[in-house]
Motif scaffolding. Sequence first.
Motif, PDB file in Angstrom:
ATOM      1  N   GLN A 259       0.851  -1.193   0.000  1.00  0.00           N
ATOM      2  CA  GLN A 259       0.000   0.000   0.000  1.00  0.00           C
ATOM      3  C   GLN A 259       0.888   1.244   0.000  1.00  0.00           C
ATOM      4  O   GLN A 259       1.640   1.480   0.947  1.00  0.00           O
ATOM      5  CB  GLN A 259      -0.913   0.007   1.224  1.00  0.00           C
ATOM      6  CG  GLN A 259      -1.883   1.189   1.245  1.00  0.00           C
ATOM      7  CD  GLN A 259      -2.783   1.158   2.462  1.00  0.00           C
ATOM      8  OE1 GLN A 259      -2.330   0.883   3.568  1.00  0.00           O
ATOM      9  NE2 GLN A 259      -4.072   1.414   2.260  1.00  0.00           N
ATOM     10  N   LEU A 260       0.793   2.004  -1.057  1.00  0.00           N
ATOM     11  CA  LEU A 260       1.575   3.226  -1.176  1.00  0.00           C
ATOM     12  C   LEU A 260       0.730   4.390  -0.670  1.00  0.00           C
ATOM     13  O   LEU A 260      -0.395   4.604  -1.151  1.00  0.00           O
ATOM     14  CB  LEU A 260       1.983   3.467  -2.624  1.00  0.00           C
ATOM     15  CG  LEU A 260       2.859   2.383  -3.259  1.00  0.00           C
ATOM     16  CD1 LEU A 260       2.965   2.595  -4.767  1.00  0.00           C
ATOM     17  CD2 LEU A 260       4.245   2.367  -2.636  1.00  0.00           C
ATOM     18  N   VAL A 261       1.250   5.143   0.276  1.00  0.00           N
ATOM     19  CA  VAL A 261       0.480   6.245   0.857  1.00  0.00           C
ATOM     20  C   VAL A 261       1.368   7.476   0.975  1.00  0.00           C
ATOM     21  O   VAL A 261       2.597   7.396   0.971  1.00  0.00           O
ATOM     22  CB  VAL A 261      -0.073   5.867   2.253  1.00  0.00           C
ATOM     23  CG1 VAL A 261      -1.091   4.748   2.150  1.00  0.00           C
ATOM     24  CG2 VAL A 261       1.064   5.462   3.192  1.00  0.00           C
ATOM     25  N   GLY A 262       0.701   8.626   1.070  1.00  0.00           N
ATOM     26  CA  GLY A 262       1.410   9.866   1.328  1.00  0.00           C
ATOM     27  C   GLY A 262       2.435  10.208   0.272  1.00  0.00           C
ATOM     28  O   GLY A 262       2.210  10.069  -0.927  1.00  0.00           O
ATOM     29  N   GLY A 263       3.597  10.635   0.749  1.00  0.00           N
ATOM     30  CA  GLY A 263       4.666  11.049  -0.156  1.00  0.00           C
ATOM     31  C   GLY A 263       5.173   9.928  -1.028  1.00  0.00           C
ATOM     32  O   GLY A 263       5.529  10.151  -2.195  1.00  0.00           O
ATOM     33  N   SER A 264       5.171   8.689  -0.516  1.00  0.00           N
ATOM     34  CA  SER A 264       5.661   7.565  -1.311  1.00  0.00           C
ATOM     35  C   SER A 264       4.758   7.308  -2.511  1.00  0.00           C
ATOM     36  O   SER A 264       5.228   6.910  -3.580  1.00  0.00           O
ATOM     37  CB  SER A 264       5.769   6.299  -0.453  1.00  0.00           C
ATOM     38  OG  SER A 264       4.493   5.886   0.001  1.00  0.00           O
ATOM     39  N   ALA A 265       3.461   7.541  -2.358  1.00  0.00           N
ATOM     40  CA  ALA A 265       2.532   7.361  -3.479  1.00  0.00           C
ATOM     41  C   ALA A 265       2.816   8.368  -4.579  1.00  0.00           C
ATOM     42  O   ALA A 265       2.849   8.022  -5.769  1.00  0.00           O
ATOM     43  CB  ALA A 265       1.095   7.506  -2.987  1.00  0.00           C
ATOM     44  N   THR A 266       3.030   9.609  -4.192  1.00  0.00           N
ATOM     45  CA  THR A 266       3.333  10.656  -5.182  1.00  0.00           C
ATOM     46  C   THR A 266       4.633  10.364  -5.912  1.00  0.00           C
ATOM     47  O   THR A 266       4.723  10.486  -7.142  1.00  0.00           O
ATOM     48  CB  THR A 266       3.417  12.030  -4.502  1.00  0.00           C
ATOM     49  OG1 THR A 266       2.181  12.290  -3.824  1.00  0.00           O
ATOM     50  CG2 THR A 266       3.681  13.122  -5.518  1.00  0.00           C
TER      51      THR A 266
END
Length: 485
Positions: free
Chosen positions: A375-382
């Motif tokens: 699950q990619l969330v926050g800054g890592s998703a961007t």
Amino acid sequence: MAHGPLPTGGAPSGRVESYRTGRVVQLAAVAALGGFLFGFDSAVINGANEAIQDEFNIESTLLGFVVAIALLGAAIGAWFAGALADRYGRRRVMIVAAVMFGVSAIGTAIPVSVGWLMSWRVIGGAGIGVASVIAPMYIAEIAPAQLRGRLGSMQQLAIVLGIFMTGVTNYLILEAAGGDANNELWWALEAWQWMFLIMIIPAALYGLLALRIPESPRFLVSEGRDAEALKVLDSVFTSDQTEKVDEIRASLAGDHKPNFRDLRGPRFGLLPIVWIGIALSALQQFVGINAVFYYSNLIWRSVGFDATDAFFTSMITNTTNLVTTFIAIALIDRIGRKPLLLIGSTGMLVMLGTLTYLFSVAPQVATADGGSEPQLVGGSATVAVIAFNAYVFFFGMSWGPVVWVLLGEMFPNRLRAAALAVAAAAQWLANFIVSMWFPTIAGFSLTLAYGIFTVFAALSIWFVMTKIRETKGKTLEQMSDQVVA
């Protein structure tokens, strides 16, 4: 219209030549239409696969094979395309490819069983394989040296356009069907059937236009039809091309028809230049461009897109691919093939390494099928979205178009058809391997899957630096004079 004089070093024997840009672009565009069908046919099933699964009640593993089996057909088509091109000519083989695409479009639109569907997919795949060999071969043999890279890149541009148009036509057909590919449309055919059937239009256009272009001058010379070859060259260049015909004849250097026996050499049974072509083709697939798209939905979901936004997100990726191909066309004859490959490899290495790291540290969440995914969330998703599209950018401006250009021009005249066929077949086999095994490896560990692609991106840097010769500005005859063994 005529282009200005070529630099002295670019023309054979130091001659200064000028060419008719409009004429040569027209010829290259017709040949590249095979690439459009190549992209269209290879991507069209993406919009129809769920409907096919419902229609024939097949499990996901068999559906995966239905999708991938076209790649085996492509390998078969590529393998035989070179021999057919040397025996019957480049133009006739283009027409054969057009017929294959047309027959496949009808067959896959009205299959009576899964077995028949796979058979029609193989025929369409064979058309893809044939087109993947003939287009770069014809373009390389018809184009002036100083324009050959840009014209050869039209093959990749056509492929990307074909993929792009598949997304558009699939979307329009789904809209007409109320969003369900199983809904019936015109002539009692369902939406997914029309997705395949519409390919008849570009297939017919390709076949009709192929009838109107001249044969490759190198094939004509190999057949002893020097006067016809001279006429074709004179339609492209503004200066007398008698000496060019003599150079082509000398570069063919043999009184036998080229065949696969000509590829035999001291390195594991093949000439080194053939192995280089095979490795170049395989690396184009092993850096993961097709497989990366399998999990692009995971990356897009992480920043708020869901399955209903698939058309929008795919158009973002396809548009990125399209724009970067124009960048390659602008640069390939200016800075050369080798620098573009190195820039692309370095960029892909960084972006794939970034994605590998992000997936390795992302928390795992349960999925509906009982498995898990990062699950990619926050800054890592961007960062993941940026890295993904940057990866597509670096591939699209380098390994996508440049490999096809090099395959069309790197082999000596007497080997070109057979060697290009072997290299293209290797590419489709590599594509099949990646397409079949990536979901399994990714299901075990997405970090491992992307890590493998990262390793191949690093390997591609070493390969380009040590094995690839720059071909920018050289005529095919000049490259034929190089030592092959």
